[in-house]
Design an enzyme around this catalytic site. Structure first.
Site, PDB file in Angstrom:
ATOM      1  N   ASN A 208      -6.905 -10.447   9.496  1.00  0.00           N
ATOM      2  CA  ASN A 208      -6.269 -10.848  10.749  1.00  0.00           C
ATOM      3  C   ASN A 208      -7.070 -10.298  11.926  1.00  0.00           C
ATOM      4  OD1 ASN A 208      -5.199  -8.129  11.481  1.00  0.00           O
ATOM      5  ND2 ASN A 208      -4.122  -8.412   9.535  1.00  0.00           N
ATOM      6  N   ASP A 274       0.741  -9.582   4.743  1.00  0.00           N
ATOM      7  CA  ASP A 274       1.981  -9.736   3.971  1.00  0.00           C
ATOM      8  C   ASP A 274       1.706 -10.283   2.576  1.00  0.00           C
ATOM      9  OD1 ASP A 274       3.644  -8.784   5.980  1.00  0.00           O
ATOM     10  OD2 ASP A 274       3.580 -10.718   7.018  1.00  0.00           O
ATOM     11  N   PRO A 301       3.310  -5.329  -1.035  1.00  0.00           N
ATOM     12  CA  PRO A 301       4.420  -4.407  -0.769  1.00  0.00           C
ATOM     13  C   PRO A 301       4.580  -4.229   0.736  1.00  0.00           C
ATOM     14  CG  PRO A 301       2.493  -3.228  -1.583  1.00  0.00           C
ATOM     15  CD  PRO A 301       2.191  -4.684  -1.731  1.00  0.00           C
ATOM     16  N   ASP A 302       5.804  -4.089   1.215  1.00  0.00           N
ATOM     17  CA  ASP A 302       6.032  -3.796   2.629  1.00  0.00           C
ATOM     18  C   ASP A 302       6.029  -2.270   2.745  1.00  0.00           C
ATOM     19  OD1 ASP A 302       7.107  -3.260   5.163  1.00  0.00           O
ATOM     20  OD2 ASP A 302       8.086  -5.227   5.192  1.00  0.00           O
ATOM     21  N   ILE A 303       4.911  -1.738   3.188  1.00  0.00           N
ATOM     22  CA  ILE A 303       4.722  -0.275   3.182  1.00  0.00           C
ATOM     23  C   ILE A 303       5.746   0.398   4.091  1.00  0.00           C
ATOM     24  CG2 ILE A 303       3.035   1.599   3.451  1.00  0.00           C
ATOM     25  CD1 ILE A 303       0.828  -0.591   3.450  1.00  0.00           C
ATOM     26  N   LYS A 337      13.656  -2.964   8.437  1.00  0.00           N
ATOM     27  CA  LYS A 337      12.647  -2.013   7.942  1.00  0.00           C
ATOM     28  C   LYS A 337      13.242  -0.630   7.701  1.00  0.00           C
ATOM     29  CE  LYS A 337       8.816  -4.633   8.735  1.00  0.00           C
ATOM     30  NZ  LYS A 337       7.730  -4.921   7.834  1.00  0.00           N
TER      31      LYS A 337
HETATM   32  O1  C5P Z   1       6.979  -7.425   8.988  1.00  0.00           O
HETATM   33  P1  C5P Z   1       5.926  -7.228   9.984  1.00  0.00           P
HETATM   34  O2  C5P Z   1       4.549  -7.432   9.461  1.00  0.00           O
HETATM   35  O3  C5P Z   1       6.126  -7.980  11.254  1.00  0.00           O
HETATM   36  O4  C5P Z   1       6.073  -5.686  10.399  1.00  0.00           O
HETATM   37  C1  C5P Z   1       5.127  -5.002  11.101  1.00  0.00           C
HETATM   38  C2  C5P Z   1       5.213  -3.532  10.802  1.00  0.00           C
HETATM   39  O5  C5P Z   1       5.334  -3.342   9.394  1.00  0.00           O
HETATM   40  C3  C5P Z   1       3.955  -2.784  11.186  1.00  0.00           C
HETATM   41  O6  C5P Z   1       4.314  -1.451  11.506  1.00  0.00           O
HETATM   42  C4  C5P Z   1       3.120  -2.855   9.918  1.00  0.00           C
HETATM   43  O7  C5P Z   1       2.178  -1.783   9.892  1.00  0.00           O
HETATM   44  C5  C5P Z   1       4.181  -2.774   8.837  1.00  0.00           C
HETATM   45  N1  C5P Z   1       3.917  -3.525   7.619  1.00  0.00           N
HETATM   46  C6  C5P Z   1       3.839  -2.870   6.417  1.00  0.00           C
HETATM   47  N2  C5P Z   1       3.629  -3.545   5.247  1.00  0.00           N
HETATM   48  C7  C5P Z   1       3.525  -4.874   5.238  1.00  0.00           C
HETATM   49  C8  C5P Z   1       3.627  -5.580   6.433  1.00  0.00           C
HETATM   50  C9  C5P Z   1       3.806  -4.877   7.613  1.00  0.00           C
HETATM   51  O8  C5P Z   1       3.921  -1.657   6.423  1.00  0.00           O
HETATM   52  N3  C5P Z   1       3.300  -5.495   4.102  1.00  0.00           N
END
Ligand code: C5P
Length: 391
Positions: A208, A274, A301-303, A337
């Site tokens: 990105n 994502d 994974p959503d960290i 989150k």
């Molecule tokens: O869901 P979104 O991408 O909009 O959320 C952004 C926030 O989540 C940022 O702080 C980004 O670093 C974190 N993030 C994450 N893991 C992902 C996607 C986003 O930690 N897979």
């Protein structure tokens, strides 16, 4: 952290003088008032007009230019919070170390009783000269801050030590010297920066447009506020604090989760992909006769969500970049989150956000209180965010 401060820059006649135009801009960008003085010889290398335009102030060269009944070198001293001598030539360093005042710049340095930063730049043999080194040591022993030159290709055509240090080093030193706000001393902070990269095959990837500037600004400011900083970055960058380079989201997850509940705060400023490619091809994909190809993606994974769910003692801060309905989406996101704070910024605006040096953000806490931080440099925004988180 430099906003409202007056920085007096002294330029002596080293070829690196041209680089100081950019240093003036760096200080101006963060809201500092910049005054510039030069030795008469330096005026051969960089013009008064350039420096006046960039600093938006009159530039001083000559002695005996008395305004409002005060000699100019005394007015300059009264006004400035710090003096930055860059480039500092062997000649000027040696004069200063011996109390010689034969031009406006040397007279001003002699009369200046606030912090002075010296960034020498010269030919390697001049740098190695015993007397130059002795004079510099004398200055260092007397609380002058020295930004040592680096090794590299010099204007005189040789390789060696003598090249002006990076402008960032001088800039960081200025913040460090002027900023006694060590509010984050004893705090451990991990900050992510950049955009993660998901490989398709050995030569191609999905990523990105994140520049990582906001994350780096946060790490720089946290460091200047005394924190023990680790930057988890998707690009290589040299910093005076710890930098861990990662590439993919899975790499970043591994690195970041290590710190959860072991540090005071994790700030997820990185743009994390994502999705990643489902089947990584070990060999380069070949062009085929097909007009379309399909690359299947699987969810990463959503960290942020994961560390927020597992956190106990660590404050977790997320970022949210939205192109529409910024605050409505941000309110939903902080709940989803589960982090302590969410920094929301509007990426539809061309003047802020991605790649820009400026930003404008909203800070949401988990009670949905919202604070607006007006458009400013990313460094100043970073300062305000850290002040808020550690209020
Ligand atoms: O869901 P979104 O991408 O909009 O959320 C952004 C926030 O989540 C940022 O702080 C980004 O670093 C974190 N993030 C994450 N893991 C992902 C996607 C986003 O930690 N897979």
């Amino acid at each position: 952290m430099l906003k409202g401060k007056t920085i007096l820059i002294g330029i002596s006649a080293g070829i690196a003088a041209y680089k100081i135009c950019e240093l003036v801009r760096m200080y101006k960008r963060v809201g500092a008032n910049v005054r510039v003085m030069l030795t008469p010889n330096a005026l051969n290398l960089v013009t008064r007009l350039t420096l006046e335009s960039l600093s938006q102030n009159e530039v001083f060269v000559e002695n005996f230019d008395i305004k409002e009944y005060k000699p100019e070198h005394i007015s300059l001293c009264d006004e400035a919070d710090i003096l930055v001598l860059a480039p500092a030539t062997a000649n000027t360093i040696s004069k200063i170390a011996n109390g010689i005042c034969d031009n406006l710049l040397t007279s001003t340095v002699c009369a200046f009783n606030k912090p002075i930063i010296i960034a020498p730049a010269m030919n390697t043999n001049m740098w190695n000269n015993k007397f130059v080194q002795e004079n510099l040591q004398k200055l260092s022993d007397n609380n002058y801050y020295i930004c040592n030159p680096e090794s590299g290709f010099l204007a005189c055509g040789t390789e060696g030590v003598g090249r002006l240090c990076k402008l960032e080093t001088i800039f960081d030193k200025t913040i460090e010297v002027l900023n006694n706000n060590k509010k984050l001393q004893n705090k451990k902070i991990v900050i992510t920066a950049g955009g993660t990269l998901e490989k398709i095959d050995p030569v191609r990837y999905i990523s990105n447009f994140s520049s990582g500037k906001m994350g780096v600004a946060l790490a720089d400011v946290a460091y200047h506020m005394g924190a023990d900083v680790t930057l988890v970055s998707t690009f290589s960058i040299e910093k005076p604090y710890n930098v861990e380079k990662v590439q993919s989201t899975i790499d970043m997850e591994k690195e970041v989760t290590k710190y959860n509940n072991n540090v005071d705060c994790i700030i997820m400023a990185a743009a994390v992909a994502d999705y990643r490619v489902k089947d990584y091809r070990e060999q380069k994909m070949k062009k085929t006769s097909d007009d379309e190809i399909v690359i299947q993606l699987v969810k990463n994974p959503d960290i942020l969500k994961k560390i927020s769910a597992e956190k106990n003692t660590t404050k977790i801060v997320g970022f949210c970049a939205e192109s529409e309905n910024l605050l409505e989406n941000a309110k939903i996101k902080i709940k989803n989150k589960g982090c302590d704070y969410l920094i929301a910024n509007d990426i539809s605006r061309k003047d802020i956000g991605f790649s820009s040096d400026e930003n404008e953000v909203y800070i949401l806490d988990n009670n949905l209180n919202i604070e607006h931080i007006e458009k400013d440099s990313k460094l100043n925004i970073a300062h305000k965010i850290l002040e808020k988180i550690f209020e």
